[in-house]
Structure formats: structure tokens, C-alpha cells
Design a protein around this motif. Structure first.
Motif, PDB file in Angstrom:
ATOM      1  N   VAL A 250      36.382  32.114  46.725  1.00 39.74           N
ATOM      2  CA  VAL A 250      36.213  33.061  47.836  1.00 39.74           C
ATOM      3  C   VAL A 250      35.487  32.353  48.973  1.00 39.74           C
ATOM      4  O   VAL A 250      34.356  31.881  48.805  1.00 39.74           O
ATOM      5  CB  VAL A 250      35.399  34.301  47.399  1.00 39.74           C
ATOM      6  N   ASN A 251      36.139  32.259  50.108  1.00 40.76           N
ATOM      7  CA  ASN A 251      35.541  31.645  51.290  1.00 40.76           C
ATOM      8  C   ASN A 251      35.136  32.756  52.251  1.00 40.76           C
ATOM      9  O   ASN A 251      35.992  33.399  52.868  1.00 40.76           O
ATOM     10  CB  ASN A 251      36.545  30.692  51.952  1.00 40.76           C
ATOM     11  N   LEU A 252      33.838  32.984  52.362  1.00 44.00           N
ATOM     12  CA  LEU A 252      33.358  34.073  53.223  1.00 44.00           C
ATOM     13  C   LEU A 252      33.430  33.728  54.700  1.00 44.00           C
ATOM     14  O   LEU A 252      33.246  34.601  55.540  1.00 44.00           O
ATOM     15  CB  LEU A 252      31.918  34.428  52.841  1.00 44.00           C
ATOM     16  N   ASP A 253      33.696  32.455  55.000  1.00 44.36           N
ATOM     17  CA  ASP A 253      33.820  32.036  56.407  1.00 44.36           C
ATOM     18  C   ASP A 253      35.285  32.033  56.830  1.00 44.36           C
ATOM     19  O   ASP A 253      35.841  31.016  57.233  1.00 44.36           O
ATOM     20  CB  ASP A 253      33.208  30.647  56.604  1.00 44.36           C
ATOM     21  N   GLY A 254      35.925  33.169  56.746  1.00 43.38           N
ATOM     22  CA  GLY A 254      37.310  33.278  57.177  1.00 43.38           C
ATOM     23  C   GLY A 254      38.283  32.658  56.219  1.00 43.38           C
ATOM     24  O   GLY A 254      39.109  31.826  56.620  1.00 43.38           O
TER      25      GLY A 254
ATOM     26  N   ALA B 292      40.515  37.182  50.108  1.00 43.45           N
ATOM     27  CA  ALA B 292      40.611  38.633  49.929  1.00 43.45           C
ATOM     28  C   ALA B 292      41.094  38.965  48.530  1.00 43.45           C
ATOM     29  O   ALA B 292      40.573  39.878  47.867  1.00 43.45           O
ATOM     30  CB  ALA B 292      41.551  39.228  50.976  1.00 43.45           C
ATOM     31  N   SER B 293      42.068  38.204  48.061  1.00 48.65           N
ATOM     32  CA  SER B 293      42.581  38.412  46.711  1.00 48.65           C
ATOM     33  C   SER B 293      41.504  38.112  45.671  1.00 48.65           C
ATOM     34  O   SER B 293      41.375  38.821  44.670  1.00 48.65           O
ATOM     35  CB  SER B 293      43.802  37.522  46.452  1.00 48.65           C
ATOM     36  N   GLY B 294      40.725  37.060  45.932  1.00 51.03           N
ATOM     37  CA  GLY B 294      39.643  36.702  45.015  1.00 51.03           C
ATOM     38  C   GLY B 294      38.611  37.804  44.904  1.00 51.03           C
ATOM     39  O   GLY B 294      38.147  38.133  43.804  1.00 51.03           O
ATOM     40  N   LEU B 295      38.269  38.405  46.027  1.00 52.00           N
ATOM     41  CA  LEU B 295      37.301  39.508  46.015  1.00 52.00           C
ATOM     42  C   LEU B 295      37.853  40.717  45.265  1.00 52.00           C
ATOM     43  O   LEU B 295      37.119  41.417  44.560  1.00 52.00           O
ATOM     44  CB  LEU B 295      36.931  39.898  47.453  1.00 52.00           C
ATOM     45  N   GLN B 296      39.142  40.961  45.402  1.00 59.58           N
ATOM     46  CA  GLN B 296      39.769  42.066  44.681  1.00 59.58           C
ATOM     47  C   GLN B 296      39.752  41.817  43.177  1.00 59.58           C
ATOM     48  O   GLN B 296      39.488  42.731  42.391  1.00 59.58           O
ATOM     49  CB  GLN B 296      41.199  42.258  45.171  1.00 59.58           C
TER      50      GLN B 296
ATOM     51  N   LEU C 274      28.687  37.298  32.483  1.00 56.82           N
ATOM     52  CA  LEU C 274      27.830  36.493  33.343  1.00 56.82           C
ATOM     53  C   LEU C 274      28.628  36.006  34.539  1.00 56.82           C
ATOM     54  O   LEU C 274      29.776  35.590  34.401  1.00 56.82           O
ATOM     55  CB  LEU C 274      27.270  35.296  32.569  1.00 56.82           C
ATOM     56  N   PHE C 275      28.001  36.073  35.695  1.00 57.05           N
ATOM     57  CA  PHE C 275      28.659  35.709  36.959  1.00 57.05           C
ATOM     58  C   PHE C 275      27.834  34.622  37.630  1.00 57.05           C
ATOM     59  O   PHE C 275      26.611  34.738  37.746  1.00 57.05           O
ATOM     60  CB  PHE C 275      28.750  36.938  37.861  1.00 57.05           C
ATOM     61  N   ILE C 276      28.513  33.570  38.085  1.00 57.54           N
ATOM     62  CA  ILE C 276      27.835  32.468  38.765  1.00 57.54           C
ATOM     63  C   ILE C 276      28.592  32.142  40.045  1.00 57.54           C
ATOM     64  O   ILE C 276      29.826  31.978  40.027  1.00 57.54           O
ATOM     65  CB  ILE C 276      27.782  31.210  37.888  1.00 57.54           C
ATOM     66  N   SER C 277      27.887  32.040  41.126  1.00 58.52           N
ATOM     67  CA  SER C 277      28.520  31.661  42.397  1.00 58.52           C
ATOM     68  C   SER C 277      27.470  31.060  43.314  1.00 58.52           C
ATOM     69  O   SER C 277      26.274  31.048  43.000  1.00 58.52           O
ATOM     70  CB  SER C 277      29.177  32.877  43.058  1.00 58.52           C
ATOM     71  N   ASP C 278      27.919  30.587  44.482  1.00 58.24           N
ATOM     72  CA  ASP C 278      26.992  30.155  45.514  1.00 58.24           C
ATOM     73  C   ASP C 278      26.231  31.374  46.011  1.00 58.24           C
ATOM     74  O   ASP C 278      26.660  32.525  45.847  1.00 58.24           O
ATOM     75  CB  ASP C 278      27.758  29.491  46.659  1.00 58.24           C
TER      76      ASP C 278
END
Length: 218
Positions: free
Chosen positions: A95-99, A105-109, A122-126
Motif C-alpha cells: 500500500v503506497n499512501l503517497d498516491g 486501493a485494492s490493498g487497503l480493501q 498480527l499485523f506489521i507495516s511501516d
């Protein structure tokens, strides 16, 4: 009739030798197919009887590094889990939050669905993405997961976010920049400030979740 004439007058041992000479490859093939079928059935049985103790979701990580690592095998060995015990690991979501466009969008869904259905533990991200998910109340309050002693041990690594309903600052994550996740495993770069949290809808046993958190913090 021809077969009967050929073997007529032969002793039992001679008949067996004749049969083996002419039909041994058919016998070998039949036995081989039978063994293959049995092996397949046993493999399917073992696969269905493997126990997944938790599902870990990596996002925006070094996918190849995660996939090639024996990090979780070492965890299972260190804590003495049974041989058929597994940990589900996915590192394919980005997921790239910078456009980031449609793929982000698909990743967020995908993540929204997984959080909702309890398919991840468990969830890991930047940090930026973790902060976004915190706004959706996606993570458990670590005060309900870890003991006071553990919270004190990890005090300098606790990630706090505001509860959108109460306004309270809640410890819902742990920074991993100073752990093996970045230092030796290189799943993330330290400058990405990766954070780990327990999904609020997690279905995993609390003991397993705590063990994994302890392991991640090494």
C-alpha cells in the motif's frame, strides 16, 4: 488358451517365474501407482491436520526476504511446538499512501476484509500505514494482551494511538526498528519504522500471540 498351453506342465515355481518375466513391469507399475495413491492420501491427511497457530500479515515489506526466511521455523523450534504446527505468513500486500493508485486501493480493501473477518492475528507495516489502520480501531489495546511487567520491558518501544471513540492514548503497537526484524532478517529498513500490532479481531490463542510478540521484540 495359448497361455494355458505355454504354462501347461510347469511347476508352480516355473509358472511364477514365467509370469514375472512377462508381466513384471505391469506389476511394478501397478504397485508404484498404488504407493503414489497412498502417499497422496497421507500427504493430504497431514496437510489438513496441520495446525495454524496464528496468521501474520506483513505489508510494504521486503517480500522476497520474508518468503525465503526460516524466521518462523526457528520460532516454532525455540518454543517447542509440534512438528505439524504452522504459522500463516503473507507478505504480498503493498500500500503506497503517497498516491499509490488502484493497487494501493485494492490493498487497503484486502486489509479491511482481513481485519473484519479475523483472518489475521498480527499485523506489521511501516509507521504511516499502521497509523492509518489505528484510526479504524483495528488493533487491540496491548494492556489487555501483555502483562504489566512486559509493558514495562517494552515501554520504550510502545506505539501509542488515540482511541477514536474515547480520545485516550492507547498502546496498540510495538516498534521493531531495533529488533532482528530490521537488524538481521532485514524484512524492513530501520528508517521505515515498522510497527507490529495485534488485530482486534484476532482468533489466535493469547499465549501464542504473546510468544510471537516476545519473539519479534528480540
Amino acid at each position: 488358451m495359448e497361455k494355458k498351453k505355454i504354462t501347461e506342465g510347469m511347476t508352480g515355481r516355473q509358472k511364477a517365474a514365467w509370469f514375472w518375466y512377462y508381466y513384471k513391469w505391469f506389476v511394478i507399475l501397478a504397485v508404484g501407482l498404488g504407493l503414489f495413491a497412498v502417499w497422496g492420501a497421507v500427504s493430504v491427511h497431514r496437510e489438513y491436520n496441520k495446525e495454524y497457530i496464528a496468521n501474520v500479515q506483513f505489508v510494504n515489506c521486503e517480500t522476497y526476504t520474508v518468503d525465503q526466511s526460516d524466521y518462523f521455523d526457528r520460532f516454532l523450534n525455540e518454543y517447542g511446538y509440534e512438528e505439524d504446527t504452522l504459522i500463516g505468513v503473507d507478505s504480498t500486500v503493498e500500500v503506497n499512501l503517497d498516491g499509490g493508485g488502484q493497487s494501493s486501493a485494492s490493498g487497503l480493501q484486502v486489509l479491511a476484509a482481513m481485519f473484519l473477518t479475523g483472518e489475521m492475528d498480527l499485523f506489521i507495516s511501516d509507521e504511516p500505514l499502521f497509523a492509518l489502520e489505528c484510526e479504524k480501531n483495528a488493533f487491540a489495546d496491548l494492556r489487555t494482551v501483555l502483562t504489566e511487567s512486559q509493558l514495562e520491558t517494552y515501554a520504550s518501544s510502545l506505539y501509542y494511538a488515540e482511541n477514536p471513540e474515547t480520545g485516550e492514548q492507547v498502546p496498540c503497537g510495538l516498534y521493531l526498528a531495533d529488533t532482528a526484524v530490521c537488524r538481521t532478517e532485514q524484512f524492513y529498513r530501520a528508517e521505515d519504522s515498522p510497527v507490529i500490532g495485534v488485530a482486534s479481531q484476532s482468533q489466535a490463542a493469547e499465549e501464542d500471540v504473546v510468544r510471537l510478540l516476545e519473539y519479534f521484540m528480540k
